[in-house]
Design an enzyme around this catalytic site. Sequence first.
Site, PDB file in Angstrom:
ATOM      1  N   CYS A  55     119.935  95.131 118.276  1.00 50.64           N
ATOM      2  CA  CYS A  55     118.825  94.872 117.354  1.00 50.64           C
ATOM      3  C   CYS A  55     118.482  96.053 116.454  1.00 50.64           C
ATOM      4  O   CYS A  55     117.525  95.988 115.691  1.00 50.64           O
ATOM      5  CB  CYS A  55     117.607  94.412 118.142  1.00 50.64           C
ATOM      6  SG  CYS A  55     118.048  93.012 119.176  1.00 50.64           S
ATOM      7  N   HIS A  97     112.322  87.442 115.624  1.00 53.46           N
ATOM      8  CA  HIS A  97     113.149  88.633 115.786  1.00 53.46           C
ATOM      9  C   HIS A  97     114.547  88.312 115.253  1.00 53.46           C
ATOM     10  O   HIS A  97     115.282  87.536 115.849  1.00 53.46           O
ATOM     11  CB  HIS A  97     113.205  89.043 117.257  1.00 53.46           C
ATOM     12  CG  HIS A  97     113.933  90.330 117.486  1.00 53.46           C
ATOM     13  ND1 HIS A  97     114.429  91.096 116.457  1.00 53.46           N
ATOM     14  CD2 HIS A  97     114.255  90.993 118.624  1.00 53.46           C
ATOM     15  CE1 HIS A  97     115.023  92.171 116.960  1.00 53.46           C
ATOM     16  NE2 HIS A  97     114.924  92.129 118.266  1.00 53.46           N
ATOM     17  N   HIS A 135     108.647  97.848 115.696  1.00 59.76           N
ATOM     18  CA  HIS A 135     109.648  96.880 116.141  1.00 59.76           C
ATOM     19  C   HIS A 135     108.901  95.658 116.691  1.00 59.76           C
ATOM     20  O   HIS A 135     109.199  94.546 116.326  1.00 59.76           O
ATOM     21  CB  HIS A 135     110.547  97.531 117.184  1.00 59.76           C
ATOM     22  CG  HIS A 135     111.732  96.710 117.562  1.00 59.76           C
ATOM     23  ND1 HIS A 135     112.604  96.202 116.626  1.00 59.76           N
ATOM     24  CD2 HIS A 135     112.196  96.294 118.773  1.00 59.76           C
ATOM     25  CE1 HIS A 135     113.555  95.511 117.253  1.00 59.76           C
ATOM     26  NE2 HIS A 135     113.326  95.545 118.551  1.00 59.76           N
TER      27      HIS A 135
END
Lengths: 391, 355
Positions: A151, A319, A284
């Site tokens: 990620c 996400h 994040h």
Amino acid sequence: MGILSAIGNNVAENYRSLSTASPGISRITKIDTIHKNDIMVGEIPATNSELEKQLGLPENSWSRSALIGAIAAKEAVAHANIADLHEYRTGLISGTTVGGMDKSEQHFYDYFDNDNEWHHINGLHAGDSTKKIAQSLGLEASFATTISTACSSAANAILLGARMIKSGRLDRVIVGGTDSLSKFTINGFKTLMILSDTYNTPFDDQRKGLNLGEAAAYLVLESDKVVKKTQKAVLGYVKGYGNANDAFHQTASSENGDGAVLAMEKALQVAGIAATEIDYVNAHGTATPNNDLSEGRAMLRVFENKVPDFSSTKAFTGHTLATAGAVEAVYSILALQNNTVFPNLNFKTPMSEFQLRPQTTLKTKELHTVLSNSFGFGGNCTTLLFSKEAW
Amino acid sequence: MVKPVYITGIGSVSAQKTYDNETFLEEVRAYSDTTITVLDPDYKAYIPRAAARRMAKGIKMSTVSSKTALDDAGLTKVDAIIVGTGLGCIGDSEKFVSAIIDNKEQFLTPTRFIQSSHNTVSGQIAIGLGCKGYNYTYVHSAISFESALIDAQMQLGAEEADHILVGGVDEVVAHHVNTHRLIGHVKQNPVASDALLRSNTPGCVMGEGAHFFTLGHKKTSSAYAELVGVRTYNTLAEEKLEETVLAFLEEHGETPESIDLVVLGNNGDVAYDHYYAVLTKGIFNEHPQAYYKHLSGEFDTASAFGFWLAAKMLRTGTVPTVVQLNRAPVKKPKTILLYNQYRGENHSLVVLRQC
């Protein structure tokens, strides 16, 4: 800049959604999964056929990651007013985790029955999406590579691009990432039990996990030399960057966010500024119990308990895995340009462990610096620091 | 000033007995197949048995190979870990996909998914070494390893790091081989190692391996070679190859005359080996030429075997007969040029110099 996400098909649409607090989280419509009633996702509205039409490709040509990647990269190159890609030493660095997995998982056994889908076989290579993006941009005999650090992939693509320009290896580089939704990631994250069954709520005490999203986003980085020569208006500067490893666990962040602290500190160091000079943190903030606690603690450490305005935009987009860092780089630049802190939607109660409260409404204030975090599996932690002025 | 970069330690797990750094292709394993797998080192000596049980082969190979390189350099820690891999631990990815399909998205466990992350190897090595530094994974087909080299060279050249562990790893996996055989990327019929370049058939003999190197900006007594330059090209027209090589050499202060040996990525694919012929029949016609994919097999990071081979040749001053491609008299090589491409794409050029 160019972007395709659940909240818009281009930069302007994304900005409109961010500034009107319009999230893109819904039930999944394009993948037939048995989990469809248990999860929420950030899906790009367009079908593959529509994306292919937009690119002038026949039906069922490419994987979805390659399609959305090509569209976003083309927007970025057009936005940067580039007439001749090869006038300067130009590179392409793309982050992806899923690559062509959407097609591989559909046709995993079909390949042996008939040859209808054989053109997707090579798409399983992560680099294949980058190759197709390079092709659609017309980039030849150049540096083109792919990063896959889960990620933080696209954030790392931006970091590498900045370093390659700094070292003089490239004059211009298109950086970002692309990841589409797939059964592979839906089921993978499901086994890790970190998917929320409702809207994700970053930094909230009652957070239940993340919503997967899909997106492609690219930015064009150019050297001082190119900017000077072409007299271009600069959207923003990559002033700092840091990559560090938590070296703790393959899929979980350490309790105190050691890797995240290191990444943020490195970025500040490269930029040569103090933590107090950061105006906004695009966190994040995936809304998993583990990430938000670890990141929250890391921010408290780096900012010595005086955390600046911060928010996670994951409640808008979900996400988007490998792409998250590029999506949020675009948002960071938009924040700087518009002097706006985007809201952290769905937040109600601070976590029991600390009193951190993200910015929950659209806030207008003078912004000079934005720090953006992206963390991934394998303990990978990346921080990018953007500024409005060159200084 | 940009610092020179040196190879200070090497490690290899390949289809040859390269895991033993004391030897150098004295014994060569010959194959006659369409795929070849690594000669397993004694994994037990490196990995606890319980941990090894569910560990992906890519992680196992890399554990041994990276430890070998670190030991070789006398290092216990590094500042950064950079790995290239075309497909990561693809064996686990394929098991997870088939489980999704076969079990209709039910009864799945996370291990396979976790190990499917392309950066599993670099993450695992970081955990093993307790390395909290820079950690990257490049996944771009045949230039995955070279991307890692470029990254390391930039950091070391700028003294942003003192020691970097750089590696390339890929696994051979049945579904991947079988699907790629369907589209002609893997040979239909077995080919003997020593007849690879005469097969006259399309496709490659697919292999696997893990190659790790420690790079540093200080020339140690154990240094193998200086990494002079690396460059990659996403596409390259055959008629542009020669001028591209010449420009690359010039950029690094070399000429064809200053190159003692060219190491080429020929893989016996009749449809693409002509790229190499441009050089072997052109500017390097009279040069000693070497090849290695008959020993390693072809895979996305096979060029790391070539890099290993070149480092060994520079250190030992020998060119094993088994890798010699032509009959040009071989002298002790001092400067080596490596050229690789796969299916006409992702070309790479590397220059290594004796130090």
